[in-house]
Design an enzyme around this catalytic site. Structure first.
Site, short mmCIF file in Angstrom:
data_model
loop_
_atom_site.label_atom_id
_atom_site.label_comp_id
_atom_site.label_asym_id
_atom_site.label_seq_id
_atom_site.Cartn_x
_atom_site.Cartn_y
_atom_site.Cartn_z
N HIS A 83 0.79 -1.21 -0.08
CA HIS A 83 0.28 -0.09 -0.09
C HIS A 83 0.74 1.33 -0.11
O HIS A 83 1.96 1.22 0.74
CB HIS A 83 -0.88 0.04 1.28
CG HIS A 83 -1.95 -1.03 1.28
ND1 HIS A 83 -2.90 -0.98 1.99
CD2 HIS A 83 -2.51 -1.98 0.30
CE1 HIS A 83 -4.15 -1.85 1.66
NE2 HIS A 83 -3.65 -2.23 0.51
N GLU A 121 -6.76 0.07 -5.71
CA GLU A 121 -7.65 0.71 -4.91
C GLU A 121 -7.50 2.02 -4.85
O GLU A 121 -6.08 2.52 -5.05
CB GLU A 121 -7.59 0.39 -3.47
CG GLU A 121 -8.07 -1.09 -3.05
CD GLU A 121 -7.60 -1.57 -1.72
OE1 GLU A 121 -8.41 -2.13 -1.11
OE2 GLU A 121 -6.32 -1.30 -1.35
#
Length: 339
Positions: free
Chosen positions: A41, A110
Site C-alpha cells: 500500500h 484501490e
C-alpha cells in the site's frame, strides 16, 4: 497437483513500521507459520497510527532473516504505480535470492493507493484489463530471453530479465479477487487465487468458487491446479472485550465497497470508519476467546476448498498474537487435518 494445507501470517503493513514487521515475520517462522504475506500500500487505511512501508525492500529484508517461510504480497498492483516489467524484474530478483520461497500476489488496485499520485482512476473493466495485460507481460518476460510486447496499456522492446526464475524454481503469480471476473482469470492463467474472509458465505459458495472452477475448466486445467489462499481475519484473546476492541483499528474493512470505493485520503477513510459501532467494526473478524471456536470457523473455509489460510490479527501486540495462535490454534488445525 494437490497443494498441502498451509497456515500463514498476514503482516499488517498498514499498522506497523518496516522494522517491527520484519521481527514479526521472523517470529511467525519460529512459531510454525508456513508463510508471511503483506499488502503493498502507498497509504494505510487509517491516518492516525498508520504505516505504509514499501513491500519490495521489506520482502528482501524478511527473506534474508528467515529460512523456511514462503513470502509474498497479498496484494500488489502492477499496473499504476509500477510498470509491469519493473515488477517482473523485482520479483525475479527475489526469486533468485530466495528460491521456492517467493509469491507475487497481484490485484486490480484501490483508489487509496493510486489517486494520490495524480493517476487517473479508471472504471473496473479497464482496471481488470490492465491487470490481465500486466500478468501476461510478466509471464512472458520470465519465460523468454528476449521480449517485445505491444499491449493496449504497456509495452517493452527487446527486453531481457537477466536474472529470472527458472522452470525448476518458478515465482508463482497469485491473483487477488472479490468478484467473478478476476477469480475466473485466476483459474485461467494464475498459479494461485487470493480472497478474504468475513463476507457472506454465498459469495464464496455461489460466486467465487464456481468462477474459479469455470476459469480452470476453460483453460483445461485440473480442479486442484492452483493454490487457494484465504486471508482469514481473526481476533483471539482470553478476554472477550479485548478481542472485540482489537478490531477497532481495522474498522475501514467493514465499510461497504460503495462507502470506500473512491476514497483516496486515509483521513477521510478514518473519519468514516470512526462512525461505525464496534460490532460492525468487528464484523469481518472471527472474534472469540475459545480456541476450538476459532478452529471450527476456520474449518468452514477449508471445507470450501481453501488450502492456504493466512491469519490477520488486528491488535497492536502482534508478538502476543503470534505466540498464542502458534501455540494454541495451529496445532489444533494440524491435528484435525493431519497436516
Amino acid at each position: 497437483m494437490t497443494f498441502p494445507l498451509r497456515f500463514g501470517y498476514k503482516a499488517s503493513s498498514e499498522q506497523f513500521g518496516p522494522t517491527e514487521l520484519v521481527e514479526f515475520g521472523v517470529l511467525a517462522e519460529e512459531m510454525g507459520f508456513d508463510s508471511v504475506f503483506l499488502s503493498d500500500h502507498f497509504q494505510p487505511w487509517m491516518h492516525d497510527g498508520g504505516h505504509a512501508p514499501a513491500a519490495l525492500p521489506w520482502l528482501g529484508a524478511l527473506g534474508a532473516r528467515t529460512q523456511r517461510v514462503l513470502i509474498g504480497t497479498s496484494v500488489l498492483t502492477p499496473t499504476f504505480r509500477y510498470h509491469p516489467a519493473v515488477i517482473a524484474q523485482a520479483f525475479a530478483t527475489l526469486g533468485v535470492m530466495f528460491p521456492d520461497r517467493v509469491v507475487l500476489g497481484v490485484g486490480t488496485g484501490e483508489a487509496l493507493n493510486e489517486v494520490t499520485l495524480g493517476l487517473e482512476w479508471p472504471d473496473a473493466p479497464e482496471r481488470f484489463q490492465r491487470l490481465k495485460e500486466a500478468i501476461l507481460m510478466i509471464q512472458e518476460l520470465w519465460a523468454d530471453e528476449r521480449v517485445t510486447y505491444e499491449g493496449t496499456y504497456y509495452s517493452v522492446r527487446d527486453a531481457t530479465i537477466y536474472d529470472r526464475p527458472s522452470a525448476e524454481h518458478p515465482v508463482p503469480i497469485y491473483i487477488g479477487a472479490a468478484g467473478p471476473a478476476a477469480t475466473r482469470l485466476a483459474g485461467r492463467i494464475a498459479d494461485g487465487f487470493i480472497t478474504t474472509s468475513g463476507k457472506n458465505r454465498e459469495l464464496y459458495t455461489d460466486t467465487l468458487m464456481p468462477a474459479l472452477a469455470d476459469g480452470l475448466g476453460k483453460a483445461g486445467r485440473a480442479s486442484d491446479a492452483i493454490d487457494t489462499l484465504m486471508e482469514v481475519k481473526v481476533s483471539y484473546h482470553p478476554d472477550h472485550d479485548t478481542a472485540l476492541e482489537k478490531t477497532r483499528f481495522w474498522a475501514p474493512l467493514a465499510l461497504t465497497p460503495e462507502e470506500k470505493r473512491d476514497i483516496h485520503d486515509p483521513i477521510e477513510m478514518q473519519r468514516r470508519a470512526a462512525e461505525l459501532p464496534i460490532e460492525r467494526a468487528a464484523s469481518r473478524f472471527i472474534v472469540s476467546t475459545d480456541p476450538d471456536e476459532h478452529v471450527e470457523r476456520i474449518s468452514e473455509y477449508i471445507e470450501l476448498g481453501f488450502r492456504h489460510l493466512v491469519f490477520h490479527d488486528p491488535g497492536h501486540d502482534q508478538a502476543e498474537f503470534l505466540r498464542m495462535y502458534g501455540a494454541e490454534i495451529l496445532p489444533r488445525l494440524r491435528a484435525k487435518y493431519g497436516s
